[in-house]
Design an enzyme around this catalytic site. Structure first.
Site, PDB file in Angstrom:
ATOM      1  N   ARG A  80      77.195  56.197  33.566  1.00  0.00           N
ATOM      2  CA  ARG A  80      78.034  56.756  34.629  1.00  0.00           C
ATOM      3  C   ARG A  80      79.186  57.516  33.966  1.00  0.00           C
ATOM      4  O   ARG A  80      79.655  57.137  32.882  1.00  0.00           O
ATOM      5  CB  ARG A  80      78.602  55.651  35.518  1.00  0.00           C
ATOM      6  CG  ARG A  80      77.606  55.079  36.517  1.00  0.00           C
ATOM      7  CD  ARG A  80      77.278  56.056  37.641  1.00  0.00           C
ATOM      8  NE  ARG A  80      76.419  55.483  38.662  1.00  0.00           N
ATOM      9  CZ  ARG A  80      75.098  55.647  38.737  1.00  0.00           C
ATOM     10  NH1 ARG A  80      74.446  56.375  37.852  1.00  0.00           N
ATOM     11  NH2 ARG A  80      74.414  55.097  39.725  1.00  0.00           N
ATOM     12  N   HIS A  90      73.019  65.095  36.073  1.00  0.00           N
ATOM     13  CA  HIS A  90      72.607  63.772  36.570  1.00  0.00           C
ATOM     14  C   HIS A  90      71.094  63.748  36.881  1.00  0.00           C
ATOM     15  O   HIS A  90      70.680  63.388  37.980  1.00  0.00           O
ATOM     16  CB  HIS A  90      73.429  63.378  37.817  1.00  0.00           C
ATOM     17  CG  HIS A  90      73.452  61.898  38.060  1.00  0.00           C
ATOM     18  ND1 HIS A  90      74.562  61.225  38.497  1.00  0.00           N
ATOM     19  CD2 HIS A  90      72.476  60.945  37.942  1.00  0.00           C
ATOM     20  CE1 HIS A  90      74.278  59.928  38.644  1.00  0.00           C
ATOM     21  NE2 HIS A  90      73.021  59.742  38.304  1.00  0.00           N
TER      22      HIS A  90
HETATM   23  P1  NAP Z   1      70.774  46.441  34.618  1.00  0.00           P
HETATM   24  O1  NAP Z   1      69.331  46.085  34.620  1.00  0.00           O
HETATM   25  O2  NAP Z   1      71.687  45.738  35.553  1.00  0.00           O
HETATM   26  O3  NAP Z   1      71.279  46.240  33.120  1.00  0.00           O
HETATM   27  C1  NAP Z   1      72.621  46.326  32.776  1.00  0.00           C
HETATM   28  C2  NAP Z   1      72.786  45.902  31.314  1.00  0.00           C
HETATM   29  O4  NAP Z   1      74.160  46.139  30.950  1.00  0.00           O
HETATM   30  C3  NAP Z   1      72.499  44.425  31.104  1.00  0.00           C
HETATM   31  O5  NAP Z   1      71.838  44.241  29.872  1.00  0.00           O
HETATM   32  C4  NAP Z   1      73.902  43.812  31.025  1.00  0.00           C
HETATM   33  O6  NAP Z   1      74.008  42.677  30.204  1.00  0.00           O
HETATM   34  C5  NAP Z   1      74.681  44.944  30.381  1.00  0.00           C
HETATM   35  N1  NAP Z   1      76.100  44.806  30.677  1.00  0.00           N
HETATM   36  C6  NAP Z   1      76.715  44.784  31.882  1.00  0.00           C
HETATM   37  N2  NAP Z   1      78.036  44.599  31.739  1.00  0.00           N
HETATM   38  C7  NAP Z   1      78.270  44.513  30.416  1.00  0.00           C
HETATM   39  C8  NAP Z   1      79.415  44.298  29.617  1.00  0.00           C
HETATM   40  N3  NAP Z   1      80.625  44.144  30.184  1.00  0.00           N
HETATM   41  N4  NAP Z   1      79.288  44.247  28.281  1.00  0.00           N
HETATM   42  C9  NAP Z   1      78.062  44.384  27.704  1.00  0.00           C
HETATM   43  N5  NAP Z   1      76.921  44.570  28.398  1.00  0.00           N
HETATM   44  C10 NAP Z   1      77.030  44.631  29.734  1.00  0.00           C
HETATM   45  O7  NAP Z   1      70.987  47.998  34.878  1.00  0.00           O
HETATM   46  P2  NAP Z   1      69.917  49.170  34.661  1.00  0.00           P
HETATM   47  O8  NAP Z   1      68.913  49.180  35.744  1.00  0.00           O
HETATM   48  O9  NAP Z   1      69.427  49.108  33.272  1.00  0.00           O
HETATM   49  O10 NAP Z   1      70.847  50.470  34.888  1.00  0.00           O
HETATM   50  C11 NAP Z   1      71.958  50.735  34.046  1.00  0.00           C
HETATM   51  C12 NAP Z   1      72.751  51.906  34.595  1.00  0.00           C
HETATM   52  O11 NAP Z   1      72.088  53.137  34.375  1.00  0.00           O
HETATM   53  C13 NAP Z   1      72.964  51.929  36.114  1.00  0.00           C
HETATM   54  O12 NAP Z   1      73.953  51.016  36.524  1.00  0.00           O
HETATM   55  C14 NAP Z   1      73.385  53.362  36.348  1.00  0.00           C
HETATM   56  O13 NAP Z   1      74.785  53.459  36.165  1.00  0.00           O
HETATM   57  C15 NAP Z   1      72.677  54.124  35.227  1.00  0.00           C
HETATM   58  N6  NAP Z   1      71.632  55.028  35.747  1.00  0.00           N
HETATM   59  C16 NAP Z   1      71.729  56.354  35.517  1.00  0.00           C
HETATM   60  C17 NAP Z   1      70.741  57.220  35.948  1.00  0.00           C
HETATM   61  C18 NAP Z   1      70.786  58.694  35.648  1.00  0.00           C
HETATM   62  O14 NAP Z   1      69.928  59.440  36.129  1.00  0.00           O
HETATM   63  N7  NAP Z   1      71.709  59.178  34.863  1.00  0.00           N
HETATM   64  C19 NAP Z   1      69.638  56.717  36.650  1.00  0.00           C
HETATM   65  C20 NAP Z   1      69.575  55.354  36.896  1.00  0.00           C
HETATM   66  C21 NAP Z   1      70.575  54.505  36.430  1.00  0.00           C
HETATM   67  P3  NAP Z   1      73.306  41.291  30.621  1.00  0.00           P
HETATM   68  O15 NAP Z   1      71.830  41.568  30.537  1.00  0.00           O
HETATM   69  O16 NAP Z   1      73.746  40.367  29.561  1.00  0.00           O
HETATM   70  O17 NAP Z   1      73.750  40.949  31.987  1.00  0.00           O
HETATM   71  C1  GLV Z   2      71.032  57.145  39.400  1.00  0.00           C
HETATM   72  O1  GLV Z   2      72.018  57.463  38.824  1.00  0.00           O
HETATM   73  C2  GLV Z   2      70.751  55.785  39.758  1.00  0.00           C
HETATM   74  O2  GLV Z   2      71.652  54.937  39.701  1.00  0.00           O
HETATM   75  O3  GLV Z   2      69.589  55.506  40.123  1.00  0.00           O
END
Ligand code: NAP
Ligand code: GLV
Length: 308
Positions: free
Chosen positions: A223, A271
């Protein structure tokens, strides 16, 4: 069952047929054409409608059309209604590809070649091997975990950092605040796939940049608010960071006057690192509609205290 649909990114004409094919009794009302807010059972949204969701007294679930949920402004959601984020195999696959592309682009020095071309210079240099290129993934959840595994499969030396300890084959995992510096110290390409929370806002800052080896590359598909923009500009100026690929921004769309657009050491994408598709997301959404109506816990339910 009746739901409200609201998104400025997703076309309801694409989503409604996919949802109804799996749940024929589903009725979908697209904001602002809501006949009776009291009849709405669930919300399927990328962002909240401008008048919020508090006027829907019978909501049983809020389902995000994104993997991230911070765009929903959690504090203003109706209290006590469960919120689920989207885990969509197509979205995970696209993010994995984006991370592989970024890592290969830097490892094979394509940015250096583009800069040399602009000066009509023929510079032959062999790249560092993948096994000697250290890619560090911040966040080892659905997306970061998939990216880390795919990078390791490709032969990169992969490190990962998360809040709680992780064990991933061929990925050296670091944990929590005390693990950040040892993680960063040996990261040549840093990829941020953290959720945006109070703890991660501004985490891509000068303190972290100073921990990285000089000339490290930054990739941010997380983000925009993870990044302190002025710290990146300063780090690019000194060479602490050699180049950055940014997909997300504090203000989207990125305003035309923003310095990132024309910076020679920044690649801007709008994005698009990843995206969900109606076809691949519909099964999990429909399962969550059934769960909401039965009062059962949702799949991928967000822990609102944790913020992700
Ligand atoms: P997720 O499954 O919830 O994974 C989040 C990871 O971040 C987990 O491993 C978590 O650790 C870690 N984390 C959270 N807070 C932390 C902290 N304070 N210190 C260290 N590690 C921390 O999320 P996801 O599905 O992988 O998605 C991640 C992010 O990608 C989304 O929230 C969104 O912002 C972004 N995104 C971007 C796009 C784009 O097109 N650019 C698309 C989709 C998503 P734990 O496992 O230990 O809890
Ligand atoms: C895109 O940024 C998503 O969070 O799926």
């Amino acid at each position: 069952m009746k739901i409200i649909f609201n998104s400025n990114l997703d076309d309801p004409a694409e989503w409604i047929p996919e949802l109804k094919a799996r749940m024929p009794e589903l009725e979908v009302e697209v904001w602002p054409d809501i006949a009776d807010p009291r009849a709405i059972d669930a919300a399927l949204i990328w962002t909240q409608p401008p008048d919020g969701l508090k006027g829907y007294p019978n909501l049983k679930a809020i389902l995000s059309l994104g993997a991230g949920i911070n765009q929903l402004d959690l504090a203003s959601l109706p209290q006590g209604v469960p919120l689920a984020r989207l885990i969509d195999p197509a979205l995970t696959e696209a993010m994995k590809d984006f991370c592989l592309y970024a890592a290969l682009r830097y490892q094979r020095q394509f940015d250096d070649h583009a800069a040399a071309q602009a000066q009509r210079k023929w510079i032959y240099r062999q790249p560092r091997a993948k096994a000697q290129t250290r890619v560090g993934v911040m966040g080892l959840g659905e997306l970061g975990g998939a990216a880390a595994r795919a990078l390791a499969d490709l032969g990169f030396a992969v490190r990962g950092w998360a809040r709680t300890s992780k064990s991933i084959d061929r990925v050296r995992c670091f944990t929590g605040a005390e693990g950040l510096e040892p993680f960063a110290r040996e990261t040549d390409i840093l990829i941020c796939l953290l959720p945006l929370t109070a703890a991660t806002r501004g985490i891509l800052n000068k303190t972290l940049f100073r921990m990285l080896p000089t000339g490290a590359r930054l990739v941010n598909p997380g983000r925009g608010a993870h990044l302190i923009e002025a710290d990146l500009l300063a780090a690019l100026e000194t060479g602490r960071i050699a180049h950055a690929m940014l997909d997300v921004f504090s203000q989207e769309p990125l305003p035309p006057e923003h310095p990132f657009w024309s910076h020679p050491k920044i690649v801007v994408t709008p994005h698009v690192a990843s995206f969900c598709t109606a076809v691949s997301a519909a099964p999990v959404l429909v399962e969550n509609f059934h769960r909401a109506m039965a009062g059962r816990p949702l799949l991928n339910q967000v822990d609102l205290d944790r913020g992700y």
